[in-house]
Scaffold this active site. Structure first.
Site, PDB file in Angstrom:
ATOM      1  N   ARG A  63      25.899  14.320  33.833  1.00  0.00           N
ATOM      2  CA  ARG A  63      25.966  12.912  33.432  1.00  0.00           C
ATOM      3  C   ARG A  63      27.430  12.581  33.165  1.00  0.00           C
ATOM      4  NH1 ARG A  63      26.384  11.420  28.239  1.00  0.00           N
ATOM      5  NH2 ARG A  63      24.855  12.789  27.264  1.00  0.00           N
ATOM      6  N   TYR A  97      31.680  14.233  21.488  1.00  0.00           N
ATOM      7  CA  TYR A  97      31.047  15.552  21.532  1.00  0.00           C
ATOM      8  C   TYR A  97      31.369  16.388  22.775  1.00  0.00           C
ATOM      9  CZ  TYR A  97      27.575  12.783  24.140  1.00  0.00           C
ATOM     10  OH  TYR A  97      26.956  11.945  25.029  1.00  0.00           O
ATOM     11  N   HIS A 111      25.440   8.655  27.399  1.00  0.00           N
ATOM     12  CA  HIS A 111      23.970   8.750  27.435  1.00  0.00           C
ATOM     13  C   HIS A 111      23.365   7.359  27.686  1.00  0.00           C
ATOM     14  CE1 HIS A 111      19.875   9.753  26.321  1.00  0.00           C
ATOM     15  NE2 HIS A 111      19.897   8.780  25.437  1.00  0.00           N
TER      16      HIS A 111
END
Ligand SMILES: Cc1ncc(C[n+]2csc(CCOP(=O)(O)OP(=O)(O)O)c2C)c(N)n1
Length: 386
Positions: free
Chosen positions: A271, A284, A275
């Protein structure tokens, strides 16, 4: 897995880098051809024109993704889950299916929905908050977007069991993420699918992150290895290689149609975006990881492959770009001009019959809306959406 193929269960190989042991591939990241004895025969019929179509589909759904992301930033959509980086996994899998195969998606398969024939404005309506689904599941044989992680795998397994009972030859496919494989529903569905040898494909896009949770933390074995524990054949495929994904899905589909039961595909991808548009991945994950995966871009790869074969020229590129432009314009126009639904329709389609709790909620909401009657300004009801 079927045919004596071995699944590599070494945790060290679970980083998703490819090529690596156990990951099937037909087009390398630099666009050169790779030999794969299992997959190659499954796509022997795919000629340059068909490959060009796959490339065109991928360019178009990336454009849908960019346009939708921009619309969200401009306040026209409440949220958008980008598919950036996962175009090969979506296109390769959906193009392997027949019309009567039933798709059970997550929220991220908007490229799949587009290829299935759903209208662009319809796809956007859910993300604008205007409808629970943007397409008729029975018209397109594709269920509504599923937000509950893993729930759609149960629906797919049950539907597939029903297909067998009805003597049908079609199949069900459940799309799921890497994070979903940690969810109880998914394990229950695999138990039932294996027990009843249901014609279902579990198509897992291992995009390496379940929001901020890395896959390496969730599974100490490659995800396809989890299926092996249920007696379901698993296949790891390079999810950024559209041809390999097409072949892998055909492999699973042929198994389902021949009565051989369920299969699990782990499409190893990444990805590249957040998100959803509400997420900030820089909190992160590092830039190096992103750069590494950008070098394996699924669109650049098939483009290089086509160029290498002389199957893509300036005119071909221009045609693809024109199609993407037209789709983007239609998407924008359809979204901005989408009529707002009557607020009370939010209570429709919850239960098939009358329900006292819902009746009470309907009454409360009607009273709440009536409280704005003096304002007479619908903008007050809508807040600051635009
Ligand atoms: C049952 C359930 N638990 C938690 C959530 C919150 N949630 C939304 S998306 C997500 C991560 C899903 O990750 P993955 O399955 O890898 O799919 P991806 O979003 O990466 O495509 C979580 C935990 C949810 N929607 N449903």
């Amino acid at each position: 897995m079927q045919g004596g193929e071995k699944i590599v269960l070494d945790p060290a190989t679970n980083s998703g880098d490819s090529p690596q042991p156990g990951i099937h591939q037909l087009i390398a990241a630099d666009g050169t051809a790779v030999t794969d004895a299992l997959l190659a025969p499954l796509v022997a019929d795919v000629d340059d024109a068909q490959l060009l179509d796959l490339y065109s589909d991928m360019v178009v759904i990336r454009r849908i993704d960019f346009e939708a992301t921009a619309l969200q930033r401009q306040g026209q959509l409440a949220l958008w889950p980008p598919m950036l980086g996962q175009e090969a996994a979506q296109i390769g899998s959906v193009r392997a299916l027949e019309k009567d195969d039933f798709i059970f998606p997550t929220y991220r398969e908007n490229g799949v929905a587009y290829c299935r024939g759903a209208k662009l404005a319809g796809i956007m309506s859910t993300w604008r908050g205007s409808a629970n689904t943007g397409w008729d599941p029975y018209e397109f044989n594709m269920a509504t977007p599923q937000i509950i992680i893993g729930a759609q795998t149960l629906h797919a397994a049950g539907y597939a069991m029903g297909l067998t009972m009805d003597g049908k030859e079609s199949l069900a496919i459940a799309y799921l993420g890497d994070g979903a494989t940690s969810q109880g529903d998914v394990h229950e569905s695999m138990v039932f699918a294996a027990s009843f040898q249901a014609p279902v494909i579990f198509f897992c896009q291992n995009n390496h992150w379940a929001i901020s949770e890395p896959v390496r933390l969730q599974s100490h074995v490659p995800l396809a290895g989890r299926a092996a524990g249920y007696g379901i054949p698993g296949l790891r495929v390079d999810g950024n290689d559209v041809l390999a994904v097409l072949a892998a899905t055909r492999w699973a589909a042929a198994r389902a149609r021949s009565g051989a039961g369920p299969s699990f595909i782990e499409a190893v991808t990444y990805r590249m975006g957040p998100h959803t548009t509400a997420d900030d991945p820089t909190r992160y994950r590092g830039v190096t990881e992103l750069e590494e995966w950008a070098a394996k871009d699924p669109i650049a790869r098939v483009r290089a492959f086509l160029l290498g074969r002389g199957a893509l020229d300036d005119a071909g590129e221009a045609a693809v770009a024109a199609r993407a432009d037209a789709v983007a314009a239609e998407l924008r126009e359809g979204t901005i001009n989408m009529p707002d639904p009557d607020p009370m329709t939010v209570f429709d389609n919850v239960y098939t019959s009358e329900h006292s709790i819902l009746d009470r909620q309907r009454e409360h909401y009607a009273r709440y809306l009536a409280g704005f009657a003096g304002a007479s300004d619908t903008a007050t009801l809508e807040g600051n959406r635009s």
